[in-house]
Design a protein around this motif. Structure first.
Motif, mmCIF file in Angstrom:
data_model
loop_
_atom_site.group_PDB
_atom_site.id
_atom_site.type_symbol
_atom_site.label_atom_id
_atom_site.label_comp_id
_atom_site.label_asym_id
_atom_site.label_seq_id
_atom_site.Cartn_x
_atom_site.Cartn_y
_atom_site.Cartn_z
ATOM 1 N N GLY A 36 0.820 -1.203 0.000
ATOM 2 C CA GLY A 36 0.000 0.000 0.000
ATOM 3 C C GLY A 36 0.855 1.253 0.000
ATOM 4 O O GLY A 36 2.073 1.197 0.209
ATOM 5 N N TYR A 37 0.209 2.390 -0.231
ATOM 6 C CA TYR A 37 0.957 3.644 -0.318
ATOM 7 C C TYR A 37 1.628 3.996 1.001
ATOM 8 O O TYR A 37 2.837 4.234 1.066
ATOM 9 C CB TYR A 37 0.028 4.778 -0.748
ATOM 10 N N SER A 62 8.404 12.475 -6.998
ATOM 11 C CA SER A 62 7.979 12.325 -5.607
ATOM 12 C C SER A 62 7.344 10.957 -5.430
ATOM 13 O O SER A 62 6.996 10.281 -6.409
ATOM 14 C CB SER A 62 6.963 13.412 -5.226
ATOM 15 N N LYS A 63 7.196 10.557 -4.198
ATOM 16 C CA LYS A 63 6.546 9.277 -3.904
ATOM 17 C C LYS A 63 5.107 9.278 -4.422
ATOM 18 O O LYS A 63 4.644 8.281 -4.986
ATOM 19 C CB LYS A 63 6.573 9.026 -2.387
ATOM 20 N N GLU A 64 4.413 10.388 -4.255
ATOM 21 C CA GLU A 64 3.018 10.470 -4.697
ATOM 22 C C GLU A 64 2.909 10.323 -6.211
ATOM 23 O O GLU A 64 2.051 9.589 -6.719
ATOM 24 C CB GLU A 64 2.413 11.805 -4.248
ATOM 25 N N ARG A 65 3.791 11.019 -6.924
ATOM 26 C CA ARG A 65 3.772 10.919 -8.380
ATOM 27 C C ARG A 65 4.157 9.525 -8.845
ATOM 28 O O ARG A 65 3.582 8.985 -9.807
ATOM 29 C CB ARG A 65 4.709 11.958 -8.993
ATOM 30 N N LEU A 66 5.099 8.912 -8.151
ATOM 31 C CA LEU A 66 5.482 7.548 -8.486
ATOM 32 C C LEU A 66 4.312 6.597 -8.269
ATOM 33 O O LEU A 66 4.068 5.698 -9.088
ATOM 34 C CB LEU A 66 6.677 7.113 -7.635
ATOM 35 N N ALA A 71 0.315 3.007 -10.458
ATOM 36 C CA ALA A 71 -1.078 2.596 -10.631
ATOM 37 C C ALA A 71 -1.457 2.574 -12.109
ATOM 38 O O ALA A 71 -2.168 1.672 -12.572
ATOM 39 C CB ALA A 71 -2.003 3.531 -9.857
ATOM 40 N N GLN A 72 -0.981 3.558 -12.862
ATOM 41 C CA GLN A 72 -1.230 3.579 -14.301
ATOM 42 C C GLN A 72 -0.585 2.370 -14.979
ATOM 43 O O GLN A 72 -1.168 1.764 -15.884
ATOM 44 C CB GLN A 72 -0.693 4.874 -14.903
ATOM 45 N N ALA A 73 0.615 2.022 -14.547
ATOM 46 C CA ALA A 73 1.298 0.859 -15.109
ATOM 47 C C ALA A 73 0.527 -0.420 -14.789
ATOM 48 O O ALA A 73 0.398 -1.316 -15.639
ATOM 49 C CB ALA A 73 2.727 0.771 -14.561
ATOM 50 N N TYR A 74 -0.003 -0.496 -13.562
ATOM 51 C CA TYR A 74 -0.804 -1.661 -13.199
ATOM 52 C C TYR A 74 -2.054 -1.735 -14.073
ATOM 53 O O TYR A 74 -2.402 -2.802 -14.591
ATOM 54 C CB TYR A 74 -1.203 -1.601 -11.727
ATOM 55 N N MET A 75 -2.729 -0.612 -14.233
ATOM 56 C CA MET A 75 -3.950 -0.591 -15.029
ATOM 57 C C MET A 75 -3.675 -0.974 -16.480
ATOM 58 O O MET A 75 -4.481 -1.658 -17.117
ATOM 59 C CB MET A 75 -4.591 0.794 -14.959
ATOM 60 N N ALA A 76 -2.551 -0.532 -17.008
ATOM 61 C CA ALA A 76 -2.201 -0.863 -18.392
ATOM 62 C C ALA A 76 -2.054 -2.375 -18.559
ATOM 63 O O ALA A 76 -2.506 -2.955 -19.561
ATOM 64 C CB ALA A 76 -0.919 -0.151 -18.798
ATOM 65 N N ASP A 134 -8.999 9.915 -4.640
ATOM 66 C CA ASP A 134 -9.860 10.235 -5.772
ATOM 67 C C ASP A 134 -9.371 9.568 -7.057
ATOM 68 O O ASP A 134 -10.177 9.110 -7.880
ATOM 69 C CB ASP A 134 -9.940 11.751 -5.969
ATOM 70 N N ALA A 135 -8.048 9.511 -7.222
ATOM 71 C CA ALA A 135 -7.490 8.891 -8.429
ATOM 72 C C ALA A 135 -7.790 7.395 -8.460
ATOM 73 O O ALA A 135 -8.165 6.842 -9.510
ATOM 74 C CB ALA A 135 -5.987 9.125 -8.496
ATOM 75 N N MET A 136 -7.654 6.723 -7.323
ATOM 76 C CA MET A 136 -7.937 5.293 -7.283
ATOM 77 C C MET A 136 -9.429 5.025 -7.459
ATOM 78 O O MET A 136 -9.832 4.071 -8.126
ATOM 79 C CB MET A 136 -7.441 4.674 -5.969
ATOM 80 N N ALA A 137 -10.267 5.872 -6.884
ATOM 81 C CA ALA A 137 -11.713 5.734 -7.073
ATOM 82 C C ALA A 137 -12.069 5.911 -8.541
ATOM 83 O O ALA A 137 -12.957 5.216 -9.066
ATOM 84 C CB ALA A 137 -12.459 6.750 -6.209
ATOM 85 N N ALA A 138 -11.379 6.817 -9.221
ATOM 86 C CA ALA A 138 -11.641 7.041 -10.653
ATOM 87 C C ALA A 138 -11.270 5.795 -11.455
ATOM 88 O O ALA A 138 -11.981 5.432 -12.408
ATOM 89 C CB ALA A 138 -10.849 8.244 -11.148
ATOM 90 N N HIS A 139 -10.174 5.129 -11.094
ATOM 91 C CA HIS A 139 -9.804 3.882 -11.774
ATOM 92 C C HIS A 139 -10.901 2.835 -11.588
ATOM 93 O O HIS A 139 -11.251 2.120 -12.536
ATOM 94 C CB HIS A 139 -8.487 3.341 -11.212
ATOM 95 N N ARG A 140 -11.440 2.729 -10.385
ATOM 96 C CA ARG A 140 -12.486 1.741 -10.127
ATOM 97 C C ARG A 140 -13.752 2.068 -10.906
ATOM 98 O O ARG A 140 -14.424 1.171 -11.430
ATOM 99 C CB ARG A 140 -12.753 1.653 -8.617
ATOM 100 N N ARG A 141 -14.077 3.347 -10.982
ATOM 101 C CA ARG A 141 -15.269 3.748 -11.752
ATOM 102 C C ARG A 141 -15.087 3.454 -13.239
ATOM 103 O O ARG A 141 -16.049 3.066 -13.912
ATOM 104 C CB ARG A 141 -15.559 5.237 -11.532
ATOM 105 N N THR A 142 -13.870 3.627 -13.731
ATOM 106 C CA THR A 142 -13.612 3.345 -15.137
ATOM 107 C C THR A 142 -13.876 1.882 -15.462
ATOM 108 O O THR A 142 -14.500 1.552 -16.482
ATOM 109 C CB THR A 142 -12.158 3.710 -15.495
#
Length: 209
Positions: A36-37, A62-66, A71-76, A134-142
């Protein structure tokens, strides 16, 4: 089931000459996925990625940007089997059955952390990390929206009953998928997840008689 274990972490002294950013990103992704983060420290990341602190900031900011990039890499990667099964040349019910079966397999791989990196990511974080929540919730909504779109297509094609609530049915199967991820994380076997899949498919709306 063999549980994925992160390799022992050793703090590097500097950036290796053969530094590969994509490989380092994959290492960070696995670590975030496993811990986890907030459970992943900066030192954990630099050790797993094999780079110095200065190289980390130069390469990832930064850690947040990483985390967001990981997460984007995982989604891909996940979208290859998720979208592939969802949009396979099959009727809608079969597509969902194949999708959930694929999820049961992917969530119990022995070469990766169990479960799903996104399913429960950042659901409980301090206000300062609201952007990650919010970013992770957006991935789930997608992902759920993709399910709903497939169901609507099935309604148009006539293999899903016309009176089916596409959004509600998509929410149900999205919830089932996330539940599979949690079960896998808690040690459930692939066979146990498949049993849950078979039970879940019984909720598929039957054609009117």
């Amino acid at each position: 089931m063999t549980t994925y274990e992160a390799k022992p972490l050793r703090r590097p002294r500097g950036r290796p000459k053969n530094f590969d950013r994509s490989v380092a990103l994959q290492q960070a992704m696995k670590l975030f996925w496993e811990r986890g983060y907030e459970g992943t420290s900066f030192d954990d990341l630099t050790a797993a990625m094999g780079i110095s602190a200065s190289s980390f900031y130069n390469s990832f900011g930064s850690k947040e940007r990483l985390y967001q990039e990981a997460a984007q890499a995982y989604m891909a990667g996940a979208s290859q089997w998720f979208i592939g099964e969802l949009n396979a040349d099959a009727d809608t019910k079969t597509a969902f059955h194949r999708l959930l079966t694929a999820a049961a397999c992917e969530f119990t791989r022995t070469d990766l952390p169990s479960g799903c990196m996104i399913s429960l990511a950042c659901t409980q974080v301090p206000p300062a990390l609201a952007c990650l929540r919010d970013a992770m919730a957006a991935h789930r909504r997608t992902a759920q929206s993709a399910m709903a779109a497939r169901i609507r297509r099935g309604i148009d094609d006539g293999d899903v009953p016309q009176d089916t609530g596409a959004e509600a049915l998509a929410a149900f199967f999205s919830t089932l998928s996330r539940g599979l991820a949690v079960q896998a994380r808690d040690g459930a076997s692939r066979e146990q997840l498949q049993e849950i899949v078979e039970l879940g498919m019984r909720a598929w709306p039957a054609a009117a008689t």
